[in-house]
Design a protein around this motif. Structure first.
Motif, PDB file in Angstrom:
ATOM      1  N   ARG A   1      -5.615   4.673  -9.902  1.00 50.51           N
ATOM      2  CA  ARG A   1      -6.688   5.633 -10.182  1.00 50.51           C
ATOM      3  C   ARG A   1      -7.905   4.880 -10.716  1.00 50.51           C
ATOM      4  O   ARG A   1      -7.758   3.890 -11.424  1.00 50.51           O
ATOM      5  N   LEU A   2      -9.063   5.392 -10.390  1.00 53.49           N
ATOM      6  CA  LEU A   2     -10.301   4.872 -10.961  1.00 53.49           C
ATOM      7  C   LEU A   2     -10.580   5.666 -12.226  1.00 53.49           C
ATOM      8  O   LEU A   2     -10.833   6.868 -12.168  1.00 53.49           O
TER       9      LEU A   2
ATOM     10  N   HIS B   1     -10.991  -5.761  -6.075  1.00 49.02           N
ATOM     11  CA  HIS B   1      -9.843  -4.871  -5.870  1.00 49.02           C
ATOM     12  C   HIS B   1     -10.267  -3.405  -5.980  1.00 49.02           C
ATOM     13  O   HIS B   1      -9.914  -2.583  -5.127  1.00 49.02           O
ATOM     14  N   LEU B   2     -11.015  -3.070  -7.018  1.00 47.26           N
ATOM     15  CA  LEU B   2     -11.421  -1.680  -7.220  1.00 47.26           C
ATOM     16  C   LEU B   2     -12.379  -1.216  -6.129  1.00 47.26           C
ATOM     17  O   LEU B   2     -12.313  -0.062  -5.700  1.00 47.26           O
ATOM     18  N   GLU B   3     -13.245  -2.102  -5.669  1.00 46.64           N
ATOM     19  CA  GLU B   3     -14.139  -1.735  -4.568  1.00 46.64           C
ATOM     20  C   GLU B   3     -13.339  -1.479  -3.289  1.00 46.64           C
ATOM     21  O   GLU B   3     -13.601  -0.516  -2.562  1.00 46.64           O
TER      22      GLU B   3
ATOM     23  N   ILE C   1      -3.294  -1.210  -1.465  1.00 42.82           N
ATOM     24  CA  ILE C   1      -4.235  -2.276  -1.788  1.00 42.82           C
ATOM     25  C   ILE C   1      -3.511  -3.241  -2.731  1.00 42.82           C
ATOM     26  O   ILE C   1      -2.880  -2.816  -3.690  1.00 42.82           O
ATOM     27  N   ALA C   2      -3.614  -4.523  -2.446  1.00 45.36           N
ATOM     28  CA  ALA C   2      -2.964  -5.524  -3.292  1.00 45.36           C
ATOM     29  C   ALA C   2      -3.612  -5.571  -4.668  1.00 45.36           C
ATOM     30  O   ALA C   2      -4.784  -5.234  -4.834  1.00 45.36           O
ATOM     31  N   ALA C   3      -2.853  -6.002  -5.645  1.00 45.67           N
ATOM     32  CA  ALA C   3      -3.361  -6.168  -7.005  1.00 45.67           C
ATOM     33  C   ALA C   3      -4.487  -7.193  -7.021  1.00 45.67           C
ATOM     34  O   ALA C   3      -4.573  -8.057  -6.148  1.00 45.67           O
ATOM     35  N   ALA C   4      -5.334  -7.090  -8.029  1.00 45.04           N
ATOM     36  CA  ALA C   4      -6.465  -8.011  -8.149  1.00 45.04           C
ATOM     37  C   ALA C   4      -5.988  -9.451  -8.307  1.00 45.04           C
ATOM     38  O   ALA C   4      -6.546 -10.373  -7.724  1.00 45.04           O
ATOM     39  N   THR C   5      -4.968  -9.643  -9.112  1.00 47.64           N
ATOM     40  CA  THR C   5      -4.395 -10.974  -9.327  1.00 47.64           C
ATOM     41  C   THR C   5      -2.879 -10.838  -9.415  1.00 47.64           C
ATOM     42  O   THR C   5      -2.368  -9.768  -9.728  1.00 47.64           O
ATOM     43  N   GLY C   6      -2.197 -11.912  -9.185  1.00 48.20           N
ATOM     44  CA  GLY C   6      -0.744 -11.896  -9.295  1.00 48.20           C
ATOM     45  C   GLY C   6      -0.257 -12.372 -10.648  1.00 48.20           C
ATOM     46  O   GLY C   6       0.942 -12.460 -10.888  1.00 48.20           O
ATOM     47  N   PHE C   7      -1.175 -12.695 -11.545  1.00 40.24           N
ATOM     48  CA  PHE C   7      -0.829 -13.236 -12.856  1.00 40.24           C
ATOM     49  C   PHE C   7      -1.554 -12.442 -13.932  1.00 40.24           C
ATOM     50  O   PHE C   7      -2.733 -12.120 -13.768  1.00 40.24           O
ATOM     51  N   PRO C   8      -0.918 -12.127 -15.045  1.00 38.99           N
ATOM     52  CA  PRO C   8      -1.563 -11.342 -16.112  1.00 38.99           C
ATOM     53  C   PRO C   8      -2.485 -12.203 -16.982  1.00 38.99           C
ATOM     54  O   PRO C   8      -2.193 -12.497 -18.143  1.00 38.99           O
ATOM     55  N   TRP C   9      -3.618 -12.582 -16.434  1.00 38.12           N
ATOM     56  CA  TRP C   9      -4.524 -13.490 -17.134  1.00 38.12           C
ATOM     57  C   TRP C   9      -4.987 -13.007 -18.504  1.00 38.12           C
ATOM     58  O   TRP C   9      -4.947 -13.784 -19.462  1.00 38.12           O
ATOM     59  N   PRO C  10      -5.480 -11.772 -18.656  1.00 37.28           N
ATOM     60  CA  PRO C  10      -6.077 -11.397 -19.943  1.00 37.28           C
ATOM     61  C   PRO C  10      -5.165 -11.569 -21.163  1.00 37.28           C
ATOM     62  O   PRO C  10      -5.579 -12.206 -22.145  1.00 37.28           O
TER      63      PRO C  10
END
Length: 161
Positions: free
Chosen positions: A85-86, A141-143, A9-18
């Motif tokens: 992992r969740l 992403h987690l879903e 599964i691809a990462a949620a974002t490609g940039f470390p926003w937080p």
């Protein structure tokens, strides 16, 4: 806590926003505090000061315990990497985003210790932007990665507070 499904599964974002948003919020608030100061509308009393200190303590606790929990479960703590992992224990048992919550509380603590309303504005902007740029994509992403288990976790935990 569960392992990721077999297909990648691809990462949620490609940039470390937080972390970028957190550092930017501090920098902007500090710059505005120095070059465009506004009067502090908060109460100047002991109780208000202790509330501000509590924000700082709880914020630091949320950030540190969030990272420690992710590390203990051997999953990424980098927001631009795919979760393996969740994690639903530690601070994640109550809040889905304890690290981001902690960072927002640290910005509010910054408002108290500097007596600058700009840190309150920075905290609000941080919450809005991290929700739009990181949390919503992270939830998708987690879903995708954990399906019904994530949906059940999402139903019993809070995004923020």
């Amino acid at each position: 806590m569960t392992d990721q499904k077999s297909e990648p599964i691809a990462a949620a974002t490609g940039f470390p926003w937080p972390p970028v948003l957190f550092v930017a919020a501090i920098a902007v608030a500090w710059t505005l505090m120095v070059f465009a100061p506004l009067p502090w509308p908060g109460l100047d009393d002991t109780a208000a000061h202790w509330v501000g200190l509590a924000f700082g303590a709880f914020g630091l606790l949320a950030v540190v315990s969030g990272f420690a929990t992710l590390i203990a479960h051997r999953t990424t703590y980098l927001p631009n990497r795919a979760s393996t992992r969740l994690v639903t224990t530690g601070p994640f048992a109550v809040f889905r985003n304890p690290i981001y919550l902690g960072e927002a509380l640290l910005l509010l603590y910054g408002a108290e210790i500097t007596q600058s309303i700009w840190f309150v504005a920075a905290a609000l902007l941080f919450v809005i932007l991290v929700t739009l740029l990181q949390i919503i994509p992270e939830e998708r992403h987690l879903e995708a990665a954990f399906g019904d288990e994530y949906l059940a976790y999402k139903a019993r935990s809070r995004r923020w507070i």
